[in-house]
Design an enzyme around this catalytic site. Structure first.
Site, mmCIF file in Angstrom:
data_model
loop_
_atom_site.group_PDB
_atom_site.id
_atom_site.type_symbol
_atom_site.label_atom_id
_atom_site.label_comp_id
_atom_site.label_asym_id
_atom_site.label_seq_id
_atom_site.Cartn_x
_atom_site.Cartn_y
_atom_site.Cartn_z
ATOM 1 N N SER A 42 -46.808 -99.081 12.998
ATOM 2 C CA SER A 42 -47.612 -100.147 12.385
ATOM 3 C C SER A 42 -46.832 -101.447 12.456
ATOM 4 C CB SER A 42 -47.877 -99.794 10.921
ATOM 5 O OG SER A 42 -48.482 -100.871 10.234
ATOM 6 N N VAL A 79 -51.410 -81.579 8.580
ATOM 7 C CA VAL A 79 -50.033 -81.770 9.075
ATOM 8 C C VAL A 79 -48.977 -81.603 7.984
ATOM 9 C CG1 VAL A 79 -50.741 -83.256 11.001
ATOM 10 C CG2 VAL A 79 -50.077 -84.309 8.810
ATOM 11 N N SER A 118 -43.237 -95.533 4.668
ATOM 12 C CA SER A 118 -43.472 -94.423 5.605
ATOM 13 C C SER A 118 -43.488 -94.920 7.045
ATOM 14 C CB SER A 118 -44.787 -93.696 5.281
ATOM 15 O OG SER A 118 -45.919 -94.473 5.639
ATOM 16 N N LYS A 119 -44.065 -96.115 7.276
ATOM 17 C CA LYS A 119 -44.168 -96.606 8.656
ATOM 18 C C LYS A 119 -42.820 -97.132 9.162
ATOM 19 C CE LYS A 119 -48.378 -95.447 9.537
ATOM 20 N NZ LYS A 119 -48.674 -94.431 10.568
ATOM 21 N N TYR A 151 -46.777 -96.799 1.841
ATOM 22 C CA TYR A 151 -47.269 -96.870 3.221
ATOM 23 C C TYR A 151 -46.263 -97.626 4.100
ATOM 24 C CZ TYR A 151 -50.388 -97.584 7.202
ATOM 25 O OH TYR A 151 -50.934 -97.601 8.466
HETATM 26 P P1 NAP Z 1 -58.679 -92.801 10.092
HETATM 27 O O1 NAP Z 1 -59.874 -93.363 10.779
HETATM 28 O O2 NAP Z 1 -58.737 -92.542 8.625
HETATM 29 O O3 NAP Z 1 -58.238 -91.473 10.867
HETATM 30 C C1 NAP Z 1 -57.195 -90.666 10.428
HETATM 31 C C2 NAP Z 1 -57.559 -89.230 10.636
HETATM 32 O O4 NAP Z 1 -56.454 -88.420 10.189
HETATM 33 C C3 NAP Z 1 -58.781 -88.801 9.819
HETATM 34 O O5 NAP Z 1 -59.624 -87.960 10.575
HETATM 35 C C4 NAP Z 1 -58.132 -88.046 8.670
HETATM 36 O O6 NAP Z 1 -58.979 -87.090 8.062
HETATM 37 C C5 NAP Z 1 -56.984 -87.378 9.374
HETATM 38 N N1 NAP Z 1 -55.995 -86.878 8.435
HETATM 39 C C6 NAP Z 1 -55.690 -87.346 7.196
HETATM 40 N N2 NAP Z 1 -54.783 -86.559 6.616
HETATM 41 C C7 NAP Z 1 -54.496 -85.574 7.491
HETATM 42 C C8 NAP Z 1 -53.641 -84.437 7.456
HETATM 43 N N3 NAP Z 1 -52.920 -84.160 6.361
HETATM 44 N N4 NAP Z 1 -53.581 -83.629 8.545
HETATM 45 C C9 NAP Z 1 -54.334 -83.894 9.635
HETATM 46 N N5 NAP Z 1 -55.191 -84.917 9.715
HETATM 47 C C10 NAP Z 1 -55.259 -85.768 8.659
HETATM 48 O O7 NAP Z 1 -57.416 -93.764 10.275
HETATM 49 P P2 NAP Z 1 -56.899 -94.668 11.501
HETATM 50 O O8 NAP Z 1 -56.999 -96.076 11.071
HETATM 51 O O9 NAP Z 1 -57.499 -94.229 12.777
HETATM 52 O O10 NAP Z 1 -55.343 -94.299 11.453
HETATM 53 C C11 NAP Z 1 -54.686 -93.545 12.455
HETATM 54 C C12 NAP Z 1 -53.205 -93.912 12.401
HETATM 55 O O11 NAP Z 1 -53.040 -95.292 12.701
HETATM 56 C C13 NAP Z 1 -52.549 -93.707 11.041
HETATM 57 O O12 NAP Z 1 -51.247 -93.198 11.207
HETATM 58 C C14 NAP Z 1 -52.482 -95.110 10.484
HETATM 59 O O13 NAP Z 1 -51.460 -95.264 9.524
HETATM 60 C C15 NAP Z 1 -52.211 -95.885 11.746
HETATM 61 N N6 NAP Z 1 -52.503 -97.305 11.670
HETATM 62 C C16 NAP Z 1 -53.777 -97.734 11.418
HETATM 63 C C17 NAP Z 1 -54.016 -99.101 11.346
HETATM 64 C C18 NAP Z 1 -55.398 -99.636 11.083
HETATM 65 O O14 NAP Z 1 -55.517 -100.850 10.847
HETATM 66 N N7 NAP Z 1 -56.449 -98.807 11.089
HETATM 67 C C19 NAP Z 1 -52.976 -100.014 11.532
HETATM 68 C C20 NAP Z 1 -51.702 -99.534 11.787
HETATM 69 C C21 NAP Z 1 -51.472 -98.173 11.862
HETATM 70 P P3 NAP Z 1 -59.786 -87.551 6.715
HETATM 71 O O15 NAP Z 1 -60.699 -88.640 7.147
HETATM 72 O O16 NAP Z 1 -60.455 -86.290 6.291
HETATM 73 O O17 NAP Z 1 -58.720 -88.035 5.754
#
Ligand code: NAP
Length: 256
Positions: free
Chosen positions: A145, A65, A163-164, A160
């Site tokens: 978030s 992205v 950004s959020k 982080y």
């Molecule tokens: P995740 O399991 O790490 O999944 C994120 C996915 O995005 C991974 O497949 C990652 O690939 C991919 N990604 C990373 N950089 C990218 C790029 N430049 N272009 C396209 N894809 C990319 O994380 P998640 O916890 O599901 O997070 C998803 C969203 O929820 C994020 O925006 C995160 O900030 C938000 N969020 C998460 C939490 C939490 O507690 N988990 C809480 C609040 C908000 P790689 O694995 O190869 O990097």
């Protein structure tokens, strides 16, 4: 019974893993044709396999992205291969956990990388799909978030949180601008959701997870599936008069 997202075409970034993957499976169950877009081609292909094995429709696209030109190219490919996009979920995100006072080079790199994915990435993909979303009176769901409102002490970089906060500002500003086109723009604010993003932090800092849970009325961490219901609601007609909003899916963290 017809699904809530029949005839929709949904692009979900970062849907090879975690929250994005769960939303992709949930949207496909509701009848959407899902474009699974992730920087990790293998992970994206695996999500597509899981969707098709369950009888749903999906195609994978390798997308970083942060690459604005590639975002435009993939937007065109999705249009040609699947059809006009009606739903965008800006989910791809990364985190780093250095303090602002840590090694200056590391802190600078954290800032640049996090802004490139979490904020510029949201801009890049949304802008690339803008005409399709306006033409379809589409829906945009941004994954924000609890850190769109505050900094949380489980190790998280300042970048982080910044950004959020930006993702929420983007959501509100875009909702105001695109309302006249019938495009709805909303966000979801997850709490601590068990995904690979925070697996190491959870394993290395159980004491901080406990502090987090002591502050969470529902008393548990979230699973990716906990985000699916809000994501379906914001993408389907049930939320037809909802725009510029954020749904918190945080176990109540922000209440106390
Ligand atoms: P995740 O399991 O790490 O999944 C994120 C996915 O995005 C991974 O497949 C990652 O690939 C991919 N990604 C990373 N950089 C990218 C790029 N430049 N272009 C396209 N894809 C990319 O994380 P998640 O916890 O599901 O997070 C998803 C969203 O929820 C994020 O925006 C995160 O900030 C938000 N969020 C998460 C939490 C939490 O507690 N988990 C809480 C609040 C908000 P790689 O694995 O190869 O990097």
């Amino acid at each position: 019974m017809a699904g809530l997202l029949e005839r929709h075409i949904a692009v979900i970034t970062g849907s090879g893993s975690g929250i994005g993957r769960a939303i992709a499976l949930g949207y496909a169950r509701e009848g959407a044709h899902v474009a699974v877009a992730d920087i990790d081609a293998k992970a994206a292909a695996e999500t597509v396999e899981a969707i098709t094995a369950a009888g749903g429709k999906a195609q994978s696209f390798t997308l970083d992205v942060t690459d604005r030109d590639k975002c435009r190219e993939i937007a065109g490919e999705i249009r040609r291969q699947i059809g006009q996009v009606t739903i965008l979920v800006n989910n791809a995100g990364i985190n780093r956990r250095n303090a602002f006072t840590a090694d200056p080079q590391a802190v600078t790199k954290d800032w640049q990388d996090i802004m490139a994915v979490n904020l510029n990435g949201v801009f890049n993909v949304t802008h690339a799909l803008l005409e399709q979303l306006r033409a379809s009176r589409g829906r945009i769901v941004n994954i924000a978030s609890i850190q769109s409102f505050m900094h949380v002490r489980t190790p998280n970089s300042l970048a982080y949180t910044t950004s959020k906060h930006g993702v929420l500002g983007f959501t509100r500003a875009l909702a105001a601008e695109l309302g006249k086109d019938g495009v709805r723009v909303n966000a979801i604010g997850p709490g601590l959701i068990e995904t690979p993003l925070n697996a190491r932090a959870r394993a290395n800092h159980p004491e901080l997870v406990k502090i987090f849970l002591d502050h969470t009325p529902l008393g548990r961490t979230g699973k990716p599936e906990d985000i699916v219901g809000p994501a379906i609601f914001l993408a389907c007609d049930l939320s037809g008069y909802v725009t510029g909003s954020i749904i918190m899916a945080d176990g109540g963290y922000r209440v106390i």
